[in-house]
Design an enzyme around this catalytic site. Sequence first.
Site, PDB file in Angstrom:
ATOM      1  N   LYS A 129      -2.501  -1.603  -3.586  1.00  0.00           N
ATOM      2  CA  LYS A 129      -3.255  -0.347  -3.653  1.00  0.00           C
ATOM      3  C   LYS A 129      -2.307   0.827  -3.832  1.00  0.00           C
ATOM      4  O   LYS A 129      -1.323   0.887  -3.086  1.00  0.00           O
ATOM      5  CB  LYS A 129      -3.997  -0.230  -2.326  1.00  0.00           C
ATOM      6  CG  LYS A 129      -4.959   0.892  -2.137  1.00  0.00           C
ATOM      7  CD  LYS A 129      -5.456   0.752  -0.702  1.00  0.00           C
ATOM      8  CE  LYS A 129      -6.711   1.455  -0.375  1.00  0.00           C
ATOM      9  NZ  LYS A 129      -7.262   1.007   0.897  1.00  0.00           N
TER      10      LYS A 129
ATOM     11  N   LYS B 141       0.854  -1.189   0.000  1.00  0.00           N
ATOM     12  CA  LYS B 141       0.000   0.000   0.000  1.00  0.00           C
ATOM     13  C   LYS B 141       0.887   1.236   0.000  1.00  0.00           C
ATOM     14  O   LYS B 141       1.671   1.455   0.919  1.00  0.00           O
ATOM     15  CB  LYS B 141      -0.920   0.015   1.210  1.00  0.00           C
ATOM     16  CG  LYS B 141      -1.704   1.318   1.240  1.00  0.00           C
ATOM     17  CD  LYS B 141      -2.901   1.249   2.117  1.00  0.00           C
ATOM     18  CE  LYS B 141      -3.593   2.604   2.138  1.00  0.00           C
ATOM     19  NZ  LYS B 141      -4.682   2.645   3.081  1.00  0.00           N
TER      20      LYS B 141
ATOM     21  N   GLU C  14       7.414  -6.837   2.090  1.00  0.00           N
ATOM     22  CA  GLU C  14       6.204  -6.728   2.924  1.00  0.00           C
ATOM     23  C   GLU C  14       5.259  -7.902   2.680  1.00  0.00           C
ATOM     24  O   GLU C  14       4.667  -8.446   3.609  1.00  0.00           O
ATOM     25  CB  GLU C  14       5.446  -5.425   2.614  1.00  0.00           C
ATOM     26  CG  GLU C  14       6.172  -4.162   3.005  1.00  0.00           C
ATOM     27  CD  GLU C  14       6.063  -3.845   4.500  1.00  0.00           C
ATOM     28  OE1 GLU C  14       5.261  -4.500   5.190  1.00  0.00           O
ATOM     29  OE2 GLU C  14       6.792  -2.956   4.967  1.00  0.00           O
TER      30      GLU C  14
HETATM   31  C1  PBG Z   1      -6.927   3.964   4.914  1.00  0.00           C
HETATM   32  C2  PBG Z   1      -7.633   3.770   3.625  1.00  0.00           C
HETATM   33  C3  PBG Z   1      -7.326   4.427   2.437  1.00  0.00           C
HETATM   34  C4  PBG Z   1      -8.233   4.015   1.492  1.00  0.00           C
HETATM   35  C5  PBG Z   1      -9.062   3.072   2.082  1.00  0.00           C
HETATM   36  N1  PBG Z   1      -8.687   2.916   3.420  1.00  0.00           N
HETATM   37  C6  PBG Z   1      -6.239   5.331   2.074  1.00  0.00           C
HETATM   38  C7  PBG Z   1      -5.730   6.337   2.999  1.00  0.00           C
HETATM   39  O1  PBG Z   1      -6.470   7.233   3.442  1.00  0.00           O
HETATM   40  O2  PBG Z   1      -4.535   6.298   3.265  1.00  0.00           O
HETATM   41  C8  PBG Z   1      -8.258   4.537   0.096  1.00  0.00           C
HETATM   42  C9  PBG Z   1      -9.298   4.007  -0.800  1.00  0.00           C
HETATM   43  C10 PBG Z   1      -9.509   4.805  -2.023  1.00  0.00           C
HETATM   44  O3  PBG Z   1      -8.837   5.819  -2.303  1.00  0.00           O
HETATM   45  O4  PBG Z   1     -10.395   4.392  -2.776  1.00  0.00           O
HETATM   46  N2  PBG Z   1      -7.221   3.097   5.883  1.00  0.00           N
END
Ligand code: PBG
Length: 316
Positions: A241, A186, A226
Amino acid sequence: MEWARDIFQENSVSTRDLIQPIFVIPGANTEEPAPGLTGVNRYTPDLAAKRAKEVWDVGIRSAMVLPCPHPEMKTLDAKEAINTTGFLAEAVAEMKEAAPELGLIGDIALDVYTTHGHDGLMNSKTGVIENDATIARLAEQSIAQAQMGFDALAPSDMMDGRVSAIRAALEHADFQDVMIFPHSAKYASALYGPYRGAVGSDTSLGKRDKRTYQQNPANAKEALREVALDIQEGADAIICKPGIFYLDVIHQITDKFKIPVIAFDVSGEYAMMMSAAEQGLIDHDAVLLEKMVSFKRAGASAVVSYSASHVAELLT
Ligand code: PBG
Protein backbone atom coordinates in the site's frame (compact mmCIF):
# COMPACT_ATOMS: atom_id res chain seq x y z
CA MET A 1 -5.38 -10.60 -35.80
CA GLU A 2 -7.29 -9.85 -32.64
CA TRP A 3 -7.38 -13.62 -31.90
CA ALA A 4 -3.57 -13.75 -31.85
CA ARG A 5 -3.34 -10.86 -29.42
CA ASP A 6 -5.91 -12.65 -27.29
CA ILE A 7 -4.19 -16.02 -27.14
CA PHE A 8 -0.83 -14.49 -26.33
CA GLN A 9 -2.03 -12.02 -23.73
CA GLU A 10 0.02 -12.63 -20.61
CA ASN A 11 -2.24 -11.25 -17.89
CA SER A 12 -5.88 -10.48 -17.34
CA VAL A 13 -8.16 -9.15 -14.64
CA SER A 14 -11.11 -11.09 -13.34
CA THR A 15 -13.79 -10.17 -10.82
CA ARG A 16 -12.22 -12.86 -8.63
CA ASP A 17 -9.13 -10.69 -8.20
CA LEU A 18 -11.06 -7.83 -6.66
CA ILE A 19 -11.61 -6.83 -3.05
CA GLN A 20 -14.23 -4.15 -2.38
CA PRO A 21 -13.68 -1.77 0.56
CA ILE A 22 -16.96 -0.95 2.32
CA PHE A 23 -17.16 2.02 4.74
CA VAL A 24 -19.48 1.44 7.70
CA ILE A 25 -21.07 4.09 9.93
CA PRO A 26 -23.16 3.72 13.11
CA GLY A 27 -26.94 4.05 12.86
CA ALA A 28 -29.66 2.64 10.63
CA ASN A 29 -31.09 3.06 7.18
CA THR A 30 -28.51 5.64 6.07
CA GLU A 31 -26.27 5.71 3.06
CA GLU A 32 -24.21 8.87 2.54
CA PRO A 33 -21.37 9.95 0.25
CA ALA A 34 -17.86 9.45 1.63
CA PRO A 35 -16.31 12.92 1.64
CA GLY A 36 -13.59 13.25 -0.98
CA LEU A 37 -14.39 9.99 -2.73
CA THR A 38 -16.86 10.69 -5.54
CA GLY A 39 -19.08 7.67 -6.11
CA VAL A 40 -18.17 5.95 -2.81
CA ASN A 41 -20.72 5.74 0.00
CA ARG A 42 -20.66 5.02 3.70
CA TYR A 43 -23.35 2.65 4.98
CA THR A 44 -25.07 1.86 8.25
CA PRO A 45 -24.91 -1.88 9.10
CA ASP A 46 -28.29 -2.72 7.50
CA LEU A 47 -27.34 -1.04 4.22
CA ALA A 48 -23.78 -2.38 4.36
CA ALA A 49 -25.44 -5.79 4.20
CA LYS A 50 -27.32 -4.76 1.07
CA ARG A 51 -24.07 -3.46 -0.41
CA ALA A 52 -22.32 -6.75 0.46
CA LYS A 53 -24.98 -8.67 -1.46
CA GLU A 54 -24.64 -6.33 -4.46
CA VAL A 55 -20.88 -6.80 -4.45
CA TRP A 56 -21.28 -10.58 -4.28
CA ASP A 57 -23.82 -10.50 -7.10
CA VAL A 58 -21.38 -8.79 -9.50
CA GLY A 59 -18.93 -11.65 -8.89
CA ILE A 60 -16.64 -10.18 -6.23
CA ARG A 61 -15.48 -12.66 -3.61
CA SER A 62 -14.25 -10.45 -0.82
CA ALA A 63 -14.78 -7.12 0.94
CA MET A 64 -12.65 -5.10 3.34
CA VAL A 65 -14.77 -3.48 6.01
CA LEU A 66 -13.65 0.02 7.01
CA PRO A 67 -15.39 1.44 10.10
CA CYS A 68 -16.01 5.19 10.52
CA PRO A 69 -16.87 5.64 14.21
CA HIS A 70 -18.53 8.80 15.54
CA PRO A 71 -16.08 11.32 17.05
CA GLU A 72 -17.47 10.63 20.54
CA MET A 73 -16.44 6.96 20.22
CA LYS A 74 -12.78 7.97 19.95
CA THR A 75 -10.65 7.75 23.10
CA LEU A 76 -6.97 7.75 24.03
CA ASP A 77 -7.06 4.01 24.71
CA ALA A 78 -9.08 3.17 21.55
CA LYS A 79 -11.50 1.02 23.52
CA GLU A 80 -14.15 1.02 20.77
CA ALA A 81 -11.66 -1.11 18.80
CA ILE A 82 -12.44 -4.07 21.05
CA ASN A 83 -16.19 -3.57 21.31
CA THR A 84 -17.84 -6.79 20.17
CA THR A 85 -21.37 -5.40 20.41
CA GLY A 86 -20.88 -2.12 18.54
CA PHE A 87 -21.75 -0.99 15.04
CA LEU A 88 -18.89 -2.91 13.39
CA ALA A 89 -20.04 -6.18 14.97
CA GLU A 90 -23.57 -5.41 13.85
CA ALA A 91 -22.36 -4.74 10.30
CA VAL A 92 -20.39 -7.98 10.09
CA ALA A 93 -23.34 -10.01 11.35
CA GLU A 94 -25.70 -8.43 8.84
CA MET A 95 -23.25 -8.68 5.96
CA LYS A 96 -22.64 -12.37 6.70
CA GLU A 97 -26.37 -12.97 6.69
CA ALA A 98 -26.88 -11.16 3.37
CA ALA A 99 -23.82 -12.63 1.62
CA PRO A 100 -22.63 -15.64 3.61
CA GLU A 101 -19.82 -16.58 1.25
CA LEU A 102 -18.36 -13.12 0.76
CA GLY A 103 -14.95 -13.18 2.49
CA LEU A 104 -14.75 -10.36 5.02
CA ILE A 105 -11.40 -8.77 5.76
CA GLY A 106 -11.01 -6.56 8.85
CA ASP A 107 -8.62 -3.63 9.17
CA ILE A 108 -6.49 -3.97 12.30
CA ALA A 109 -5.22 -0.58 13.51
CA LEU A 110 -6.32 2.01 16.04
CA ASP A 111 -6.38 5.18 13.93
CA VAL A 112 -10.14 5.48 13.62
CA TYR A 113 -10.62 4.84 17.34
CA THR A 114 -7.99 7.15 18.86
CA THR A 115 -8.52 10.85 19.57
CA HIS A 116 -5.12 11.63 17.98
CA GLY A 117 -5.66 9.57 14.80
CA HIS A 118 -2.50 7.51 15.15
CA ASP A 119 -2.55 3.78 14.42
CA GLY A 120 -1.06 3.03 17.82
CA LEU A 121 -1.33 4.08 21.47
CA MET A 122 0.44 7.33 22.21
CA ASN A 123 2.39 8.24 25.30
CA SER A 124 0.63 11.52 26.09
CA LYS A 125 3.74 13.01 27.74
CA THR A 126 6.23 12.30 24.98
CA GLY A 127 3.89 11.98 21.98
CA VAL A 128 5.69 8.72 21.11
CA ILE A 129 3.66 5.82 19.66
CA GLU A 130 4.36 2.91 21.97
CA ASN A 131 5.01 -0.24 20.00
CA ASP A 132 4.52 -2.91 22.64
CA ALA A 133 1.47 -1.43 24.35
CA THR A 134 -0.08 -1.06 20.90
CA ILE A 135 0.58 -4.68 20.00
CA ALA A 136 -1.30 -5.86 23.06
CA ARG A 137 -4.27 -3.72 22.01
CA LEU A 138 -4.07 -4.96 18.40
CA ALA A 139 -4.13 -8.56 19.61
CA GLU A 140 -7.31 -7.78 21.58
CA GLN A 141 -8.79 -6.03 18.55
CA SER A 142 -7.99 -9.11 16.47
CA ILE A 143 -9.77 -11.44 18.86
CA ALA A 144 -12.74 -9.05 18.88
CA GLN A 145 -12.89 -9.01 15.07
CA ALA A 146 -12.53 -12.78 14.90
CA GLN A 147 -15.47 -13.06 17.31
CA MET A 148 -17.49 -10.71 15.11
CA GLY A 149 -17.03 -13.16 12.23
CA PHE A 150 -14.24 -11.71 10.08
CA ASP A 151 -12.53 -14.31 7.92
CA ALA A 152 -9.20 -12.53 7.62
CA LEU A 153 -7.48 -9.66 9.40
CA ALA A 154 -5.33 -7.05 7.71
CA PRO A 155 -3.11 -5.24 10.22
CA SER A 156 -2.42 -1.81 8.70
CA ASP A 157 -0.72 -0.32 11.76
CA MET A 158 2.93 -1.16 10.99
CA MET A 159 4.02 -1.90 14.57
CA ASP A 160 6.94 -4.32 14.87
CA GLY A 161 6.08 -7.85 15.95
CA ARG A 162 2.32 -7.50 15.62
CA VAL A 163 1.80 -10.44 13.28
CA SER A 164 3.22 -12.99 15.72
CA ALA A 165 1.30 -11.42 18.62
CA ILE A 166 -1.94 -11.56 16.64
CA ARG A 167 -1.28 -15.11 15.43
CA ALA A 168 -0.58 -16.29 18.99
CA ALA A 169 -3.70 -14.54 20.33
CA LEU A 170 -5.88 -16.07 17.60
CA GLU A 171 -4.53 -19.58 18.23
CA HIS A 172 -5.03 -19.17 21.94
CA ALA A 173 -8.65 -18.09 21.47
CA ASP A 174 -9.32 -21.00 19.10
CA PHE A 175 -9.46 -18.94 15.91
CA GLN A 176 -6.89 -21.00 13.99
CA ASP A 177 -8.75 -20.48 10.71
CA VAL A 178 -8.72 -16.69 10.70
CA MET A 179 -6.09 -15.58 8.19
CA ILE A 180 -3.68 -12.67 8.56
CA PHE A 181 -2.90 -10.41 5.59
CA PRO A 182 -0.53 -7.84 7.03
CA HIS A 183 0.25 -4.58 5.28
CA SER A 184 3.96 -5.44 5.36
CA ALA A 185 4.90 -2.84 2.78
CA LYS A 186 2.98 0.20 3.89
CA TYR A 187 4.46 3.53 3.04
CA ALA A 188 4.16 6.89 4.79
CA SER A 189 2.34 8.11 1.70
CA ALA A 190 0.59 11.37 0.89
CA LEU A 191 -2.07 9.36 -0.95
CA TYR A 192 -4.22 8.47 2.08
CA GLY A 193 -5.90 11.88 2.39
CA PRO A 194 -9.41 11.02 1.15
CA TYR A 195 -9.54 7.87 3.33
CA ARG A 196 -8.64 9.88 6.41
CA GLY A 197 -11.39 12.33 5.52
CA ALA A 198 -13.89 9.50 4.99
CA VAL A 199 -13.20 7.83 8.37
CA GLY A 200 -12.78 11.15 10.17
CA SER A 201 -9.18 10.59 11.30
CA ASP A 202 -7.86 13.62 9.38
CA THR A 203 -8.95 16.15 11.99
CA SER A 204 -7.71 13.91 14.83
CA LEU A 205 -4.31 13.52 13.21
CA GLY A 206 -3.97 17.20 12.31
CA LYS A 207 -0.45 18.04 11.21
CA ARG A 208 1.10 14.92 12.74
CA ASP A 209 2.45 12.24 10.40
CA LYS A 210 3.09 8.52 10.64
CA ARG A 211 6.72 8.41 9.59
CA THR A 212 7.93 6.79 12.80
CA TYR A 213 6.15 3.56 11.89
CA GLN A 214 5.23 3.69 8.18
CA GLN A 215 7.94 3.21 5.56
CA ASN A 216 9.99 5.73 3.65
CA PRO A 217 8.76 5.92 0.02
CA ALA A 218 12.41 5.94 -1.06
CA ASN A 219 13.00 2.39 0.22
CA ALA A 220 12.31 -0.99 -1.38
CA LYS A 221 14.83 -3.23 0.40
CA GLU A 222 13.26 -2.22 3.71
CA ALA A 223 9.91 -3.51 2.43
CA LEU A 224 11.50 -6.86 1.60
CA ARG A 225 12.91 -7.12 5.13
CA GLU A 226 9.46 -6.36 6.59
CA VAL A 227 7.85 -8.98 4.37
CA ALA A 228 10.42 -11.60 5.41
CA LEU A 229 9.66 -10.92 9.07
CA ASP A 230 5.90 -11.01 8.57
CA ILE A 231 6.10 -14.32 6.70
CA GLN A 232 8.14 -15.77 9.57
CA GLU A 233 5.58 -14.44 12.02
CA GLY A 234 2.69 -16.18 10.21
CA ALA A 235 1.38 -13.99 7.38
CA ASP A 236 -0.91 -15.78 4.90
CA ALA A 237 -0.62 -13.07 2.21
CA ILE A 238 1.03 -9.66 2.03
CA ILE A 239 -0.59 -6.29 1.36
CA CYS A 240 1.35 -3.55 -0.43
CA LYS A 241 0.00 0.00 0.00
CA PRO A 242 -0.33 2.31 -1.94
CA GLY A 243 -0.63 0.56 -5.29
CA ILE A 244 0.41 2.12 -8.57
CA PHE A 245 3.37 4.11 -7.19
CA TYR A 246 4.78 0.88 -5.72
CA LEU A 247 4.46 -1.67 -8.55
CA ASP A 248 8.21 -2.36 -8.33
CA VAL A 249 7.78 -3.32 -4.67
CA ILE A 250 4.88 -5.67 -5.52
CA HIS A 251 7.01 -7.24 -8.21
CA GLN A 252 10.00 -7.74 -5.95
CA ILE A 253 7.89 -9.29 -3.18
CA THR A 254 6.21 -11.85 -5.45
CA ASP A 255 9.48 -12.59 -7.18
CA LYS A 256 11.44 -13.18 -4.02
CA PHE A 257 8.89 -14.75 -1.67
CA LYS A 258 6.30 -16.46 -3.93
CA ILE A 259 3.58 -15.45 -1.50
CA PRO A 260 0.26 -13.94 -2.67
CA VAL A 261 0.42 -10.16 -2.72
CA ILE A 262 -2.63 -7.93 -2.48
CA ALA A 263 -2.20 -4.45 -3.96
CA PHE A 264 -4.09 -1.65 -2.23
CA ASP A 265 -5.24 0.93 -4.76
CA VAL A 266 -5.67 3.66 -2.15
CA SER A 267 -8.04 6.58 -1.81
CA GLY A 268 -5.69 9.19 -3.31
CA GLU A 269 -5.14 7.02 -6.37
CA TYR A 270 -8.89 6.66 -6.79
CA ALA A 271 -9.51 10.38 -6.26
CA MET A 272 -6.86 11.49 -8.76
CA MET A 273 -8.45 9.45 -11.51
CA MET A 274 -11.98 10.54 -10.64
CA SER A 275 -10.97 14.15 -10.66
CA ALA A 276 -9.15 13.88 -14.00
CA ALA A 277 -12.17 12.10 -15.47
CA GLU A 278 -14.56 14.74 -14.13
CA GLN A 279 -12.51 17.36 -15.96
CA GLY A 280 -12.70 15.33 -19.17
CA LEU A 281 -8.94 14.77 -19.17
CA ILE A 282 -8.92 10.98 -19.24
CA ASP A 283 -11.19 8.14 -20.34
CA HIS A 284 -11.85 6.90 -16.82
CA ASP A 285 -12.87 3.31 -17.58
CA ALA A 286 -10.02 2.70 -20.01
CA VAL A 287 -7.46 4.03 -17.52
CA LEU A 288 -9.07 1.97 -14.75
CA LEU A 289 -8.76 -1.31 -16.64
CA GLU A 290 -5.16 -0.43 -17.56
CA LYS A 291 -4.43 0.23 -13.89
CA MET A 292 -5.96 -3.07 -12.83
CA VAL A 293 -4.04 -5.16 -15.35
CA SER A 294 -0.85 -3.34 -14.31
CA PHE A 295 -1.28 -4.70 -10.80
CA LYS A 296 -1.64 -8.19 -12.25
CA ARG A 297 1.41 -7.72 -14.50
CA ALA A 298 3.45 -6.64 -11.48
CA GLY A 299 2.52 -9.94 -9.84
CA ALA A 300 -0.37 -9.07 -7.52
CA SER A 301 -2.91 -11.83 -6.86
CA ALA A 302 -5.65 -9.44 -5.84
CA VAL A 303 -6.42 -5.74 -5.67
CA VAL A 304 -8.30 -3.80 -3.00
CA SER A 305 -9.94 -0.94 -4.88
CA TYR A 306 -12.75 1.54 -4.31
CA SER A 307 -13.45 0.90 -8.02
CA ALA A 308 -13.83 -2.88 -7.55
CA SER A 309 -17.56 -3.18 -8.22
CA HIS A 310 -17.28 -0.80 -11.18
CA VAL A 311 -14.44 -2.89 -12.63
CA ALA A 312 -16.61 -5.98 -12.17
CA GLU A 313 -19.41 -4.30 -14.12
CA LEU A 314 -16.99 -3.35 -16.91
CA LEU A 315 -15.78 -6.94 -17.13
CA THR A 316 -19.22 -8.44 -17.60
C1 PBG B 1 -4.51 3.18 8.66
C2 PBG B 1 -5.12 3.07 7.31
C3 PBG B 1 -4.79 3.86 6.21
C4 PBG B 1 -5.60 3.49 5.17
C5 PBG B 1 -6.39 2.44 5.61
N1 PBG B 1 -6.09 2.17 6.95
C6 PBG B 1 -3.75 4.87 6.01
C7 PBG B 1 -3.37 5.81 7.06
O1 PBG B 1 -4.20 6.61 7.54
O2 PBG B 1 -2.20 5.82 7.41
C8 PBG B 1 -5.57 4.14 3.83
C9 PBG B 1 -6.51 3.64 2.82
C10 PBG B 1 -6.71 4.54 1.67
O3 PBG B 1 -6.09 5.62 1.53
O4 PBG B 1 -7.51 4.14 0.82
N2 PBG B 1 -4.80 2.21 9.52
